[in-house]
Design an enzyme around this catalytic site. Structure first.
Site, PDB file in Angstrom:
ATOM      1  N   CYS A  14     -38.039  65.109  -0.855  1.00 34.44           N
ATOM      2  CA  CYS A  14     -37.772  65.497   0.543  1.00 34.44           C
ATOM      3  C   CYS A  14     -36.549  64.789   1.122  1.00 34.44           C
ATOM      4  CB  CYS A  14     -38.973  65.185   1.423  1.00 34.44           C
ATOM      5  SG  CYS A  14     -40.440  66.064   0.907  1.00 34.44           S
ATOM      6  N   HIS A  39     -38.375  64.455   9.442  1.00 33.17           N
ATOM      7  CA  HIS A  39     -38.811  65.342   8.354  1.00 33.17           C
ATOM      8  C   HIS A  39     -40.053  66.095   8.834  1.00 33.17           C
ATOM      9  CE1 HIS A  39     -39.791  66.895   4.507  1.00 33.17           C
ATOM     10  NE2 HIS A  39     -40.833  66.104   4.305  1.00 33.17           N
ATOM     11  N   ASN A  52     -43.485  72.512   5.504  1.00 27.18           N
ATOM     12  CA  ASN A  52     -42.661  71.470   4.883  1.00 27.18           C
ATOM     13  C   ASN A  52     -41.745  72.123   3.837  1.00 27.18           C
ATOM     14  OD1 ASN A  52     -41.646  69.333   3.399  1.00 27.18           O
ATOM     15  ND2 ASN A  52     -43.601  68.292   3.142  1.00 27.18           N
TER      16      ASN A  52
HETATM   17  O1  UT7 Z   1     -42.998  65.874   2.297  1.00 30.14           O
HETATM   18  C1  UT7 Z   1     -43.590  64.748   1.714  1.00 30.14           C
HETATM   19  C2  UT7 Z   1     -44.492  64.162   2.617  1.00 30.14           C
HETATM   20  N1  UT7 Z   1     -45.761  64.871   2.636  1.00 30.14           N
HETATM   21  C3  UT7 Z   1     -46.545  64.607   3.614  1.00 30.14           C
HETATM   22  O2  UT7 Z   1     -46.145  63.897   4.485  1.00 30.14           O
HETATM   23  C4  UT7 Z   1     -47.968  65.112   3.606  1.00 30.14           C
HETATM   24  C5  UT7 Z   1     -48.857  63.966   3.995  1.00 30.14           C
HETATM   25  N2  UT7 Z   1     -50.273  64.280   4.089  1.00 30.14           N
HETATM   26  C6  UT7 Z   1     -50.784  65.107   5.005  1.00 30.14           C
HETATM   27  O3  UT7 Z   1     -50.076  65.746   5.752  1.00 30.14           O
HETATM   28  C7  UT7 Z   1     -52.277  65.181   5.142  1.00 30.14           C
HETATM   29  O4  UT7 Z   1     -52.874  64.161   4.384  1.00 30.14           O
HETATM   30  C8  UT7 Z   1     -52.878  66.553   4.690  1.00 30.14           C
HETATM   31  C9  UT7 Z   1     -52.503  67.634   5.683  1.00 30.14           C
HETATM   32  C10 UT7 Z   1     -52.383  66.924   3.309  1.00 30.14           C
HETATM   33  C11 UT7 Z   1     -54.402  66.475   4.650  1.00 30.14           C
HETATM   34  O5  UT7 Z   1     -54.880  66.087   5.927  1.00 30.14           O
HETATM   35  P1  UT7 Z   1     -55.968  64.929   6.031  1.00 30.14           P
HETATM   36  O6  UT7 Z   1     -56.322  64.812   7.451  1.00 30.14           O
HETATM   37  O7  UT7 Z   1     -55.411  63.739   5.338  1.00 30.14           O
HETATM   38  O8  UT7 Z   1     -57.190  65.570   5.262  1.00 30.14           O
HETATM   39  P2  UT7 Z   1     -57.943  65.028   3.981  1.00 30.14           P
HETATM   40  O9  UT7 Z   1     -57.096  65.174   2.763  1.00 30.14           O
HETATM   41  O10 UT7 Z   1     -58.492  63.683   4.286  1.00 30.14           O
HETATM   42  O11 UT7 Z   1     -59.130  66.054   3.894  1.00 30.14           O
HETATM   43  C12 UT7 Z   1     -60.133  66.145   4.926  1.00 30.14           C
HETATM   44  C13 UT7 Z   1     -61.065  67.276   4.575  1.00 30.14           C
HETATM   45  C14 UT7 Z   1     -61.538  67.266   3.131  1.00 30.14           C
HETATM   46  O12 UT7 Z   1     -62.876  67.711   3.105  1.00 30.14           O
HETATM   47  P3  UT7 Z   1     -64.079  66.645   2.962  1.00 30.14           P
HETATM   48  O13 UT7 Z   1     -63.824  65.928   1.673  1.00 30.14           O
HETATM   49  O14 UT7 Z   1     -63.977  65.750   4.157  1.00 30.14           O
HETATM   50  O15 UT7 Z   1     -65.287  67.508   2.954  1.00 30.14           O
HETATM   51  C15 UT7 Z   1     -60.686  68.291   2.459  1.00 30.14           C
HETATM   52  O16 UT7 Z   1     -61.291  68.869   1.339  1.00 30.14           O
HETATM   53  O17 UT7 Z   1     -60.371  68.524   4.746  1.00 30.14           O
HETATM   54  C16 UT7 Z   1     -60.509  69.304   3.558  1.00 30.14           C
HETATM   55  N3  UT7 Z   1     -59.330  70.135   3.414  1.00 30.14           N
HETATM   56  C17 UT7 Z   1     -59.238  71.365   3.945  1.00 30.14           C
HETATM   57  N4  UT7 Z   1     -60.104  72.095   4.692  1.00 30.14           N
HETATM   58  C18 UT7 Z   1     -59.665  73.291   5.093  1.00 30.14           C
HETATM   59  C19 UT7 Z   1     -58.181  69.835   2.771  1.00 30.14           C
HETATM   60  N5  UT7 Z   1     -57.333  70.869   2.867  1.00 30.14           N
HETATM   61  C20 UT7 Z   1     -57.964  71.827   3.593  1.00 30.14           C
HETATM   62  C21 UT7 Z   1     -57.590  73.105   4.032  1.00 30.14           C
HETATM   63  N6  UT7 Z   1     -58.470  73.798   4.785  1.00 30.14           N
HETATM   64  N7  UT7 Z   1     -56.399  73.647   3.758  1.00 30.14           N
END
Ligand code: UT7
Length: 332
Positions: free
Chosen positions: A119, A259, A289
């Site tokens: 990125c 970003h 992104n």
């Molecule tokens: O460009 C490089 C930089 N990249 C980034 O900056 C990305 C950084 N990370 C993020 O933006 C976030 O971590 C994400 C958007 C990827 C994920 O958000 P989060 O609040 O960290 O969610 P999580 O990974 O902790 O997941 C929470 C829950 C999980 O379910 P359980 O285990 O709590 O039951 C996931 O399985 O949300 C679930 N989940 C979804 N649910 C519905 C993950 N993706 C989805 C989805 N729809 N698309």
């Protein structure tokens, strides 16, 4: 106009961007994986992303963004000394996508190369371009970020497929008039954390593709929460550090171009650097992104929408795979 003690050597004289016209909405994604518009909007801020039609390649997007930037800068392709393309989704393994861009725009006098910093490819490119201007007699440098992330997205993985999009952004760097220009850049990386955001396939580490499951091998693999945490810490550090280095305060910043990866990351970084939300540019909702293309697309939109005026101080901060991160302060 705010007094700054630095005399810039190079300046951004033109910007351009190109987004494919095909749009993929959160509602479209609801039909593909177990997700919801609400989850995506609340957790990321993304509503749409632009996705290329079959057959369109990264240098095609870069060409369009380049032509817009060159036109605004009043620089002819043959006047370009360097073309740098930040990308992780180049046209082919080699030669560089920059060489294809060179061919497509007819920049016959340039040296062209790609920059692999995920990125951060565009912002690393800006930093290198500025240093090249300081150490050579070059006059015109084209810096691009271009990605077709849809080609390395696992469309069955809801953790990642809702996040990414395609696009390209460009800027033409010229010699500064001594007032406007790049006041400072900062770039950094930490290779000990490389496994947290990676696409393992396609390199020499796995010459036998069947040794690793396809969903790991050929797609973006990301530990979202870890990446989130490091993004906030490092983008904040990069923003504060470069402001200090150029002798400015957060209240001097007219616009923050972060970003565009996640709205919650952007809000946390802006708060920690102490920049109010009216001074933060966001287009994440429309494009998701786009990796290296994210900052130059946002920069071009911010300028063309009149959000950046003559004399304004712009702070850019970025974070990505590697991990890599960086910042730049530019007076327009
Ligand atoms: O460009 C490089 C930089 N990249 C980034 O900056 C990305 C950084 N990370 C993020 O933006 C976030 O971590 C994400 C958007 C990827 C994920 O958000 P989060 O609040 O960290 O969610 P999580 O990974 O902790 O997941 C929470 C829950 C999980 O379910 P359980 O285990 O709590 O039951 C996931 O399985 O949300 C679930 N989940 C979804 N649910 C519905 C993950 N993706 C989805 C989805 N729809 N698309």
């Amino acid at each position: 106009m705010l007094e700054v003690n630095i005399k810039p050597v190079s300046m951004i004289a033109g910007t351009g961007s190109y987004l494919p016209s095909r749009v993929l909405s959160n509602f479209d994604l609801e039909k593909m994986v177990n997700t919801s518009d609400e989850w995506i909007k609340v957790r990321t801020g993304i509503e749409y992303r632009a996705i290329v039609e079959d057959g369109v390649i990264t240098s095609d997007l870069c060409k369009e963004a380049s032509l817009e930037a060159l036109d605004e800068a009043k620089v002819l392709p043959e006047e370009l000394d360097i073309i740098v393309v930040g990308t992780i989704t180049g046209d082919v393994k080699f030669p560089s996508t920059a060489c294809y861009v060179q061919k497509k725009i007819g920049a016959k006098n340039a040296v062209a190369f790609d920059l692999g910093a995920a990125c951060c490819g565009f912002l690393y490119g800006i930093s290198i371009a500025d240093h090249m201007m300081k150490s050579t007699r070059y006059k015109n440098i084209l810096v691009l970020g271009g990605e077709i992330l849809s080609s390395i997205t696992n469309w069955k993985d809801r953790n990642t497929c809702v996040l990414f999009g395609d696009g390209a952004g460009a800027c033409v760097i010229k010699r500064s008039d001594g007032k406007k220009g790049i006041l400072g850049t900062y770039i950094k990386s930490d290779g000990t954390l490389s496994e947290l955001l990676t696409m393992p396939g396609g390199g020499t580490k796995y010459p036998d593709p069947s040794s690793v499951p396809d969903e790991k091998m050929n797609f973006i693999n990301m530990e979202g929460r870890e990446v989130f945490k490091h993004a906030v810490i490092n983008m904040t550090e990069a923003g504060k550090l470069i402001l200090k280095e150029v002798g400015l305060k957060s209240s001097d910043v007219d616009i923050l171009i972060p970003h565009q990866a996640n709205m919650r990351i952007i809000e946390a970084v802006a708060k920690k650097i102490d920049i109010p939300k009216e001074r933060v540019f966001i287009n994440l909702n429309k494009y998701g992104n786009t990796s290296a293309a994210s900052i130059p697309i946002a920069l071009n939109e911010a300028r063309k929408e009149g959000r950046i005026k003559e004399g304004d101080i712009c702070l850019m901060v970025v974070f990505g795979g590697g991990f890599t991160w960086g910042s730049a302060v530019v007076r327009f």
